[in-house]
Design an enzyme around this catalytic site. Sequence first.
Site, mmCIF file in Angstrom:
data_model
loop_
_atom_site.group_PDB
_atom_site.id
_atom_site.type_symbol
_atom_site.label_atom_id
_atom_site.label_comp_id
_atom_site.label_asym_id
_atom_site.label_seq_id
_atom_site.Cartn_x
_atom_site.Cartn_y
_atom_site.Cartn_z
ATOM 1 N N GLY A 111 -2.984 2.195 9.107
ATOM 2 C CA GLY A 111 -3.759 0.953 9.042
ATOM 3 C C GLY A 111 -4.958 1.023 8.108
ATOM 4 O O GLY A 111 -5.859 0.187 8.163
ATOM 5 N N THR A 167 -5.340 0.568 4.704
ATOM 6 C CA THR A 167 -5.525 -0.549 3.771
ATOM 7 C C THR A 167 -5.912 -1.816 4.524
ATOM 8 O O THR A 167 -6.763 -2.591 4.071
ATOM 9 C CB THR A 167 -4.247 -0.769 2.935
ATOM 10 O OG1 THR A 167 -4.028 0.405 2.143
ATOM 11 C CG2 THR A 167 -4.369 -1.967 2.005
ATOM 12 N N THR A 168 -5.317 -2.033 5.688
ATOM 13 C CA THR A 168 -5.675 -3.198 6.511
ATOM 14 C C THR A 168 -7.150 -3.145 6.884
ATOM 15 O O THR A 168 -7.866 -4.160 6.788
ATOM 16 C CB THR A 168 -4.798 -3.250 7.785
ATOM 17 O OG1 THR A 168 -3.426 -3.307 7.401
ATOM 18 C CG2 THR A 168 -5.132 -4.463 8.634
ATOM 19 N N GLU A 202 -6.836 4.740 -2.299
ATOM 20 C CA GLU A 202 -5.999 5.745 -2.966
ATOM 21 C C GLU A 202 -6.132 5.676 -4.490
ATOM 22 O O GLU A 202 -5.150 5.470 -5.204
ATOM 23 C CB GLU A 202 -4.535 5.597 -2.531
ATOM 24 C CG GLU A 202 -4.372 5.867 -1.043
ATOM 25 C CD GLU A 202 -2.930 6.121 -0.630
ATOM 26 O OE1 GLU A 202 -2.181 6.694 -1.427
ATOM 27 O OE2 GLU A 202 -2.582 5.764 0.499
#
Length: 246
Positions: free
Chosen positions: A43, A45-46, A171
Site C-alpha cells: 500500500g 503508493t496508495t 521508487e
Amino acid sequence: MSLIELKKVTYNYPLDNEPVIKEVSLSLEKGKVYGLIGNNQAGKTTLCNIIRGFIPSLFFGELAREVMYKDKPVQTYNVGALAAEIGYSSQNPFTQISGVKDTVEEEIAYGMENIGIEPEIMKVKVQELLKLFALEALKEKNPYELSGGQKQRVALASVVALDPEVIILDEPTSQLDPQSTEEVFQIIAMLKEQGKTIIVVEHKVDLLAEYCDVVILLEDGRVVKCGETHQLLNDRTILAHGGSLP
C-alpha cells in the site's frame, strides 16, 4: 512539530471490499528524510497518494479520518495548489515527461510556466537546476532521447523547480543503474540540506540506511514498524513483515 499528520487513516478503493490502507497513524516532521518500505502490495503508493491529496479527490473511494498538512485537512486544499507544495516523482520517468517540450531546458521550465512564475526568475532558476542535476550538457536535447537515468534526473529537476516543501519519490531508482541510483540519492541529501521534507519509497535498503532519518515499514496496509533508521534496519523481526536488512 508535525508537518504532515495521519490519524488512524483507512482507505478503500471504489470497488474494493477490503481497505488497502488500515488505521495508519504517522507524524512526519519538517526537514527529515523518511524511507517507506514493504512488499509490493503493502500500500506504499496508495499512502503517498493520500498524503499528497490525490486520494480521495482524484481516485475517489472512501477515506476515513483525517490527513493534516500544516495543521489543515488535506481535503481543504486545492489539488493544484497542493501539488506545488507536495511534489511527486513516480517510478517511471517516461510518464513524467510532458511531451510538449522539445528540450530539457524547456521541460524543466514547463511547470513554472504553468504556475505563472516571472520569465526572468524562471531563466535563472532553470540554469541553477541544470547545474544542480548535472544536466547542462543535455539542455538542448529532446527529453525523449535521454537514457532512463537522465530522464529521471529531468523529472526530478521539474519537481524541484516548483520549490515544494515536501517531495515524495516513489521508487525513483527502480529503472536506474547503480551510478544513476547513487546520483539520485546524492540529490536527496542535497534537498535535505535545503530543509525539504522527503518521503522515499525504495527497495534498496543499503541506500535508505545511508540517507534516511526514519524508516516506515508497511505491511498489508498497516504500519507495522516505524523508527530511527539505524534501529529499525538492525531489527531482524522486520524480515517477517516484508522488510529487508542492509
